[in-house]
Write a protein that holds these residues in place. Sequence first.
Motif, PDB file in Angstrom:
ATOM      1  N   HIS A 104       0.812  -1.218   0.000  1.00 13.91           N
ATOM      2  CA  HIS A 104       0.000   0.000   0.000  1.00 13.91           C
ATOM      3  C   HIS A 104       0.846   1.269   0.000  1.00 13.91           C
ATOM      4  O   HIS A 104       0.317   2.353  -0.285  1.00 13.91           O
ATOM      5  N   LEU A 105       2.130   1.156   0.322  1.00 15.67           N
ATOM      6  CA  LEU A 105       3.002   2.330   0.275  1.00 15.67           C
ATOM      7  C   LEU A 105       3.366   2.707  -1.157  1.00 15.67           C
ATOM      8  O   LEU A 105       3.877   3.804  -1.405  1.00 15.67           O
ATOM      9  N   HIS A 106       3.125   1.810  -2.087  1.00 14.44           N
ATOM     10  CA  HIS A 106       3.391   2.107  -3.494  1.00 14.44           C
ATOM     11  C   HIS A 106       2.327   3.070  -4.001  1.00 14.44           C
ATOM     12  O   HIS A 106       1.145   2.947  -3.678  1.00 14.44           O
ATOM     13  N   ASN A 107       2.726   4.063  -4.785  1.00 16.15           N
ATOM     14  CA  ASN A 107       1.764   5.017  -5.334  1.00 16.15           C
ATOM     15  C   ASN A 107       0.686   4.289  -6.136  1.00 16.15           C
ATOM     16  O   ASN A 107       1.007   3.549  -7.072  1.00 16.15           O
ATOM     17  N   PRO A 108      -0.598   4.490  -5.824  1.00 19.04           N
ATOM     18  CA  PRO A 108      -1.655   3.750  -6.537  1.00 19.04           C
ATOM     19  C   PRO A 108      -1.711   4.068  -8.021  1.00 19.04           C
ATOM     20  O   PRO A 108      -2.067   3.207  -8.827  1.00 19.04           O
ATOM     21  N   ASP A 109      -1.361   5.303  -8.395  1.00 18.48           N
ATOM     22  CA  ASP A 109      -1.384   5.625  -9.826  1.00 18.48           C
ATOM     23  C   ASP A 109      -0.343   4.822 -10.592  1.00 18.48           C
ATOM     24  O   ASP A 109      -0.579   4.377 -11.711  1.00 18.48           O
ATOM     25  N   LEU A 110       0.812   4.591  -9.955  1.00 22.04           N
ATOM     26  CA  LEU A 110       1.855   3.786 -10.595  1.00 22.04           C
ATOM     27  C   LEU A 110       1.471   2.308 -10.612  1.00 22.04           C
ATOM     28  O   LEU A 110       1.772   1.596 -11.573  1.00 22.04           O
ATOM     29  N   GLN A 111       0.819   1.843  -9.554  1.00 15.70           N
ATOM     30  CA  GLN A 111       0.364   0.451  -9.508  1.00 15.70           C
ATOM     31  C   GLN A 111      -0.640   0.182 -10.623  1.00 15.70           C
ATOM     32  O   GLN A 111      -0.579  -0.854 -11.302  1.00 15.70           O
ATOM     33  N   LEU A 112      -1.555   1.115 -10.835  1.00 13.33           N
ATOM     34  CA  LEU A 112      -2.546   0.975 -11.901  1.00 13.33           C
ATOM     35  C   LEU A 112      -1.887   1.032 -13.276  1.00 13.33           C
ATOM     36  O   LEU A 112      -2.209   0.244 -14.173  1.00 13.33           O
ATOM     37  N   PHE A 221      -1.033   6.551   3.436  1.00 13.98           N
ATOM     38  CA  PHE A 221      -0.925   5.344   2.620  1.00 13.98           C
ATOM     39  C   PHE A 221      -1.353   4.087   3.365  1.00 13.98           C
ATOM     40  O   PHE A 221      -1.926   3.179   2.770  1.00 13.98           O
ATOM     41  N   SER A 222      -1.027   3.990   4.656  1.00 10.15           N
ATOM     42  CA  SER A 222      -1.287   2.741   5.383  1.00 10.15           C
ATOM     43  C   SER A 222      -1.753   3.021   6.804  1.00 10.15           C
ATOM     44  O   SER A 222      -0.978   3.486   7.640  1.00 10.15           O
ATOM     45  N   ALA A 223      -3.014   2.727   7.065  1.00 13.66           N
ATOM     46  CA  ALA A 223      -3.530   2.831   8.424  1.00 13.66           C
ATOM     47  C   ALA A 223      -2.982   1.696   9.292  1.00 13.66           C
ATOM     48  O   ALA A 223      -2.810   1.858  10.502  1.00 13.66           O
ATOM     49  N   ARG A 273       9.884   5.413  -9.514  1.00 18.26           N
ATOM     50  CA  ARG A 273       8.965   4.543  -8.788  1.00 18.26           C
ATOM     51  C   ARG A 273       8.482   5.144  -7.470  1.00 18.26           C
ATOM     52  O   ARG A 273       7.682   4.524  -6.759  1.00 18.26           O
ATOM     53  N   ARG A 274       8.956   6.318  -7.099  1.00 21.79           N
ATOM     54  CA  ARG A 274       8.578   6.972  -5.849  1.00 21.79           C
ATOM     55  C   ARG A 274       8.704   6.025  -4.641  1.00 21.79           C
ATOM     56  O   ARG A 274       7.749   5.835  -3.864  1.00 21.79           O
ATOM     57  N   PRO A 275       9.878   5.414  -4.434  1.00 25.30           N
ATOM     58  CA  PRO A 275      10.035   4.542  -3.261  1.00 25.30           C
ATOM     59  C   PRO A 275       9.920   5.358  -1.976  1.00 25.30           C
ATOM     60  O   PRO A 275      10.166   6.562  -1.959  1.00 25.30           O
ATOM     61  N   LYS A 276       9.547   4.679  -0.880  1.00 21.47           N
ATOM     62  CA  LYS A 276       9.312   5.348   0.393  1.00 21.47           C
ATOM     63  C   LYS A 276      10.317   4.869   1.443  1.00 21.47           C
ATOM     64  O   LYS A 276      10.513   3.669   1.612  1.00 21.47           O
ATOM     65  N   LYS A 277      10.908   5.826   2.131  1.00 25.04           N
ATOM     66  CA  LYS A 277      11.778   5.494   3.257  1.00 25.04           C
ATOM     67  C   LYS A 277      10.931   5.422   4.515  1.00 25.04           C
ATOM     68  O   LYS A 277      10.231   6.380   4.865  1.00 25.04           O
ATOM     69  N   LEU A 291      14.006   1.154   2.745  1.00 22.13           N
ATOM     70  CA  LEU A 291      13.382   1.736   1.564  1.00 22.13           C
ATOM     71  C   LEU A 291      12.390   0.715   1.014  1.00 22.13           C
ATOM     72  O   LEU A 291      12.767  -0.419   0.714  1.00 22.13           O
ATOM     73  N   VAL A 292      11.130   1.119   0.911  1.00 22.20           N
ATOM     74  CA  VAL A 292      10.094   0.242   0.363  1.00 22.20           C
ATOM     75  C   VAL A 292       9.922   0.578  -1.114  1.00 22.20           C
ATOM     76  O   VAL A 292       9.625   1.716  -1.470  1.00 22.20           O
ATOM     77  N   LYS A 293      10.133  -0.415  -1.968  1.00 22.02           N
ATOM     78  CA  LYS A 293      10.011  -0.213  -3.419  1.00 22.02           C
ATOM     79  C   LYS A 293       8.867  -1.057  -3.950  1.00 22.02           C
ATOM     80  O   LYS A 293       8.766  -2.252  -3.649  1.00 22.02           O
ATOM     81  N   GLY A 294       8.006  -0.428  -4.735  1.00 22.08           N
ATOM     82  CA  GLY A 294       6.895  -1.133  -5.358  1.00 22.08           C
ATOM     83  C   GLY A 294       7.009  -1.059  -6.868  1.00 22.08           C
ATOM     84  O   GLY A 294       7.613  -0.147  -7.425  1.00 22.08           O
ATOM     85  N   GLY A 295       6.405  -2.022  -7.543  1.00 24.50           N
ATOM     86  CA  GLY A 295       6.450  -2.037  -8.999  1.00 24.50           C
ATOM     87  C   GLY A 295       7.730  -2.600  -9.567  1.00 24.50           C
ATOM     88  O   GLY A 295       7.951  -2.538 -10.775  1.00 24.50           O
ATOM     89  N   GLU A 296       8.602  -3.160  -8.735  1.00 20.98           N
ATOM     90  CA  GLU A 296       9.853  -3.765  -9.191  1.00 20.98           C
ATOM     91  C   GLU A 296      10.026  -5.117  -8.530  1.00 20.98           C
ATOM     92  O   GLU A 296       9.655  -5.300  -7.368  1.00 20.98           O
ATOM     93  N   ASP A 297      10.602  -6.042  -9.261  1.00 24.77           N
ATOM     94  CA  ASP A 297      10.920  -7.357  -8.721  1.00 24.77           C
ATOM     95  C   ASP A 297      12.297  -7.273  -8.076  1.00 24.77           C
ATOM     96  O   ASP A 297      13.321  -7.341  -8.766  1.00 24.77           O
ATOM     97  N   LEU A 298      12.321  -7.121  -6.765  1.00 22.71           N
ATOM     98  CA  LEU A 298      13.589  -6.939  -6.061  1.00 22.71           C
ATOM     99  C   LEU A 298      14.375  -8.241  -5.925  1.00 22.71           C
ATOM    100  O   LEU A 298      15.454  -8.243  -5.329  1.00 22.71           O
ATOM    101  N   ARG A 299      13.845  -9.323  -6.465  1.00 21.50           N
ATOM    102  CA  ARG A 299      14.642 -10.562  -6.448  1.00 21.50           C
ATOM    103  C   ARG A 299      15.931 -10.377  -7.237  1.00 21.50           C
ATOM    104  O   ARG A 299      16.948 -11.002  -6.925  1.00 21.50           O
ATOM    105  N   GLN A 300      15.914  -9.509  -8.260  1.00 22.55           N
ATOM    106  CA  GLN A 300      17.145  -9.256  -9.005  1.00 22.55           C
ATOM    107  C   GLN A 300      18.162  -8.555  -8.112  1.00 22.55           C
ATOM    108  O   GLN A 300      19.334  -8.953  -8.071  1.00 22.55           O
ATOM    109  N   ASP A 301      17.736  -7.528  -7.366  1.00 20.46           N
ATOM    110  CA  ASP A 301      18.650  -6.848  -6.447  1.00 20.46           C
ATOM    111  C   ASP A 301      19.135  -7.796  -5.357  1.00 20.46           C
ATOM    112  O   ASP A 301      20.308  -7.765  -4.969  1.00 20.46           O
ATOM    113  N   GLU A 302      18.217  -8.638  -4.854  1.00 18.42           N
ATOM    114  CA  GLU A 302      18.593  -9.587  -3.810  1.00 18.42           C
ATOM    115  C   GLU A 302      19.679 -10.542  -4.304  1.00 18.42           C
ATOM    116  O   GLU A 302      20.674 -10.807  -3.603  1.00 18.42           O
ATOM    117  N   ARG A 303      19.530 -11.021  -5.516  1.00 16.26           N
ATOM    118  CA  ARG A 303      20.497 -11.985  -6.042  1.00 16.26           C
ATOM    119  C   ARG A 303      21.800 -11.312  -6.422  1.00 16.26           C
ATOM    120  O   ARG A 303      22.871 -11.923  -6.318  1.00 16.26           O
TER     121      ARG A 303
END
Length: 660
Positions: A104-112, A221-223, A273-277, A291-303
């Motif tokens: 829910h911290l991801h911008n809804p306009d970007l998610q859509l 963003f998140s109650a 991506r407007r990530p949120k700290k 840092l919370v990132k949405g809209g990206e597959d962070l498995r690439q960064d993890e690996r």
Amino acid sequence: RRCAALPASFLISWVPRMFSTVIQRKDIQPEDIKEQEQKQVRKLTNALLPLFQSFVTAFPQTVFFAYRTVRDDAQSLFKDYTLLSQSWKEQESHCEDFCVALRHLHNPDLQLKDLCNEYVVPVLEGKLARDDKNLLTAYKELAEDMFVTAPAATIGWKRSDFNSKLLRSQLCGILKSMDQHDGSLQFNKMPAKEVFKKLCTEFTDAESKHFKPGKLPLKQFSAFLSGFEGVTKGSKTLTVPRTIGNHVVQATEESLPIVASFAQEILALSSIRRPKKITMRGQDGREYNYLVKGGEDLRQDERVQQMVRCVNQVLGMDARCVQRRLALSTYAVIPVSKQTGLMEWVDNTTTFGSILEPHLDKFQQPRNWHLKEHPPKLKSTAYENSIKNPERAEYEQQFLETLQSVDSTYLRHAILARATTAQGEFMMRSNFSQSLSAMNCAHYLVGIGDRHLDNTLMKLENGTLVGIDFGHAFGSATQLLPVPELMPFRLTRQLVGVLEPLDSEGLLKRSMAFTMEALRRNKDILKTTVSIFAEDPPLNWHHNARRQHPEKQDKLVWTVREKMQIVDMKLAGEHPSEITLKELRSSCIPWVKEEAAAGKGLCRLVEGGGARVHLRKYREDKERDVKHSLTSFQQVEALIDQATDSRILAHTWSGWKPWT
């Protein structure tokens, strides 16, 4: 049996790969493999059983995060292993709420916009199957987050406002008509592709202005996170997610700090991506930034981080690398789904951009010398024409004039000014050089691109560099960007200025050569680690495969095979320019692919007009079918030559700021 006897903390960072391995084997149909291979699959599954049992007992939250990213691919995995204890079930429910709140911290306009552009439009174009698992998952998440008629108890009021507007829009009716309510989607009632894209663009563009970067209240963003109150005991405790990727080994999850609450203010960064700290307040009295990132597959960064830790292990086994303290800094990356994840915030650091921008303000006249013959709307055409004609002297001349107008010591003075003694200056410069050497080699091996000024951090206390944001890896910056990156890494004038008076020849080249030699000597270890990407490709590899190989049926197989071949070529000592040309021939940009295939101006630019260091001898040996691999020192010389070539830098995207 030997692995099961080890403490779970020794192997916990490999849990994601274990899941990928088991899922890959379970997806094989019995009729597709021989009886002997079926026995091997069963043997592997049974061998991993005691490991998973120990992981669930010691690190239930960590295992859940890893499992959640792949659960759509293996719904029955834990059921088959009979690992669903009561404590795991309770942990699953509690952690699921936390993961949804992060989404829910991801911008809804970007998610859509992601759902429409990355999935629905490709289906309408016939480029993506209608039953694609990732499409179904993305649609399900969007429906849960946005197709609600009243503000939910877990989402913030700003998201509720967005949902209300969406529910009244024509776009929402179209998206809802896709749902068959049986886990499948249908597209018979969809409008024409152009109409759908226009509706999506108009709605998201109108709403994006309400989501500005900067400091924002968490409750927007998140109650759920805003009202979170941690408990000290029981299965509903939430621990600070620092196990996977962290260099500190914890015996069990119980020894990790428990999250008491979240700071009521978040920081929305200005990147695409407007990530949120966010800040987690632990019950140990400390604060933990992520840092919370949405809209990206962070498995690439993890690996990539796992690959970096493997590189550190290899360097730690080499006496010359240990003597020079060659190593890379790492940080935790925790994907919680294929679209959302957490990245550890590296405190007390700053980017090159933050250091240099104040000094470069007076030099911010237009640097797009390519645009003099083209209007701004035709930027890509301007770069295309300049790259196709690399011999035109005015581009390089204007680049060199710009280079001379900017003092090369800005970064050097900013770094050394933080030292209070001559010894401190020496250590800052030494740390900068050593970390730059190791980082250049590791990033070249993994094909890390898009190294603009904000994608490298510097630790303020000691000058050590930390690479961040690995969205472009395995050559994607060369193959996918409209202006292809032709540099193997960033080694521009400001970085070389820090090393003066010895420059890249003295401090950098020998350290890079020793690093590369250690990596090549232990290539089997590195290739095994890289195979993680091949066994379970990140989400962006699926998207890129459709763009790079639209004519092939098994697009992803071709993409994975090419990337693994290029890693093999780098570890074998193939010439860097030849590797760049191979990557360009698989570009998804039509004019780039055509230029590379025909050996035109783009190829001459990469080859340095045929004068690239060691290139002629390399090709002559290859034609005579004799050993044609470069030594580690020759490989580094060729890399530095290509990275510092003024003609290549003169034809580089201006946002990369190649003159700094």
